[in-house]
Design a protein around this motif. Sequence first.
Motif, PDB file in Angstrom:
ATOM      1  N   GLU A 215       4.819   5.310  -4.193  1.00 50.56           N
ATOM      2  CA  GLU A 215       4.196   5.883  -5.291  1.00 50.56           C
ATOM      3  C   GLU A 215       3.850   7.436  -4.919  1.00 50.56           C
ATOM      4  O   GLU A 215       4.082   8.467  -5.906  1.00 50.56           O
ATOM      5  CB  GLU A 215       3.002   5.120  -5.695  1.00 50.56           C
TER       6      GLU A 215
ATOM      7  N   THR B  16       2.991  -3.832  -4.841  1.00 51.77           N
ATOM      8  CA  THR B  16       4.170  -4.218  -3.873  1.00 51.77           C
ATOM      9  C   THR B  16       3.093  -3.967  -2.279  1.00 51.77           C
ATOM     10  O   THR B  16       2.138  -3.055  -2.248  1.00 51.77           O
ATOM     11  CB  THR B  16       4.958  -2.961  -3.569  1.00 51.77           C
TER      12      THR B  16
ATOM     13  N   ASN C 227      -3.806   0.782  -4.564  1.00 58.07           N
ATOM     14  CA  ASN C 227      -2.661   0.117  -3.969  1.00 58.07           C
ATOM     15  C   ASN C 227      -2.706   0.069  -2.531  1.00 58.07           C
ATOM     16  O   ASN C 227      -3.594   0.864  -1.910  1.00 58.07           O
ATOM     17  CB  ASN C 227      -1.443   1.109  -4.227  1.00 58.07           C
ATOM     18  N   ASP C 228      -1.549  -0.548  -1.992  1.00 58.21           N
ATOM     19  CA  ASP C 228      -1.290  -0.676  -0.489  1.00 58.21           C
ATOM     20  C   ASP C 228      -1.287   0.699   0.101  1.00 58.21           C
ATOM     21  O   ASP C 228      -0.656   1.564  -0.372  1.00 58.21           O
ATOM     22  CB  ASP C 228      -0.211  -1.639  -0.059  1.00 58.21           C
TER      23      ASP C 228
ATOM     24  N   ASN D 275       2.631   0.038  -7.179  1.00 58.40           N
ATOM     25  CA  ASN D 275       1.570  -0.954  -7.604  1.00 58.40           C
ATOM     26  C   ASN D 275       2.289  -2.305  -7.705  1.00 58.40           C
ATOM     27  O   ASN D 275       3.166  -2.350  -7.977  1.00 58.40           O
ATOM     28  CB  ASN D 275       0.882  -0.685  -8.982  1.00 58.40           C
TER      29      ASN D 275
END
Length: 519
Positions: free
Chosen positions: A39, A138, A113-114, A136
């Motif tokens: 992202e 994943t 997110n991660d 978002n």
Amino acid sequence: MEKFNTILAQLWREACWEIEIDKSCVNIAALLSVHMPIEQVLVQVFDHQNKSIETVAVGCPQSKLSLPHGLRSLSADQWQMIKNQCSEKTVLHSAESPDVQDIKRLLPLAAPNDVLLGTLQKNSSLLGTLAVIAVNGTIFSSRHTAMLNAILEPFSIALENHLRVRELEHLREAAEADTLYLLRRLRRNKISDRIVGEDTGLKLVMQRVKLVAASTVPVLLLGETGTGKEVISREIHRLSSRSEGPFIRVNCGAIPPELIDSQLFGHEKGAFTGATNAHKGWFERADGGTLFLDEIGELPLAGQVRLLRILQDGWLERVGGKHSIHVDVRIVVATHQNLANMVNQGTFREDLWYRIAVFPILLPSLAERPEDIGELAVFFAEKAAARFMLPLQLPTDEDIQLLRAYPWPGNIRELGSVIDRAALLGNGKGLEVTTALGWKVQKADKTELSLPAPAPQHSSIFPSLNQVMKAHIERALVLARGQVEGQAGAAVLLKIHPNTLRARMRKLGIKVKLFRMAI
């Protein structure tokens, strides 16, 4: 993975080719997005001294998040946490380590997110971090962690280049600021500006300057206060082979006698009470360049002995030092005093006099170069308009004739102050030269202005005692640059007590603020 190696080569090219890390980050993020669900990519740099973290680059392949650039201070606990986490692993994964959740909070905007967080280093020294935020929904895999680990080195180089460029930019800005300060001090627009009067009143002086500049012999500048000795000394330096080296100006009269040795020759740590660090003196700082010793006649005899040794062989010893230091310095000295008389009186060493008087240059007073007064007045008027943010007002022919009739005991420095004051008094509508000089003037004929001559008794143009006193006090304030008391104050020039002077100024309506603003 073979395909990723090709991409890795492209990443190296982007990191090393692009000077601006912002552009590198954008391009690299686009390349990585082909292999990783990215992202956003974020580069942050650490300031170890101030315990802060700054976002210096953002890459947004899909442009959904907007994480701003900026500098943020960290608490001691936050700073220690980052150092501990980043020293243990090169890559941290928020999905695998709960401690990374704390680090995520340090991002410019909370990222749900991660996150993969890689450390950017140079020779085991932590430069910053590379944060890769997942799309978002994943989660990064171990393969993505390996990829991030592979790109840390090119990103580290890109960040190192960024920091070097920024440091050079800061040095350039500091140099420009120093140059601007110097130009303002010398009242010039640029370094290459010609010296006013170099083809007229200063023609002989400039001939001697050009003659001696190429050599390394000491130069002695003689002349009244305010004749431009510092300007000439800088011109000697500029025309010499040392022009790329430092130019250091020292006012010998402004250094307390007990600090002469420390200021000129330096001192070692612990040499005396308060010497907490070693200190380079003016001679060491001027190594490879020119040292301008202004008011050399004010140098105490003890300092003259030390100065003589350096002029003889170029060696000095710091205060408290145990070994000699060699310096390569061109000496230019200046004084308004009669050094020959001082030698006869025993206040200036004869051997030092012979050493510094190899090539004397006498600067004429302003009264001796009346042909330059008009050009100097225009020059100072332009500076005053820019300095006080006023519309440019140039001196008229009558103003210049009046200026040429004035004796100028303060020379060029006084002329500059008079024009400054005339510009302020005129307030953008003209130059109030007459008022700035503090003299009453009269028309001698239709074309000529002159200072008032003694008139017959009971004449209406004969100045009153208060008028003469006011003009005299104003002239003293001009020479003292608006300072009433102190060694350089107007009270000393007038030989009266400062309180008495202030009382007379109030009575005569003299506002000292005008004279201070004109400096």
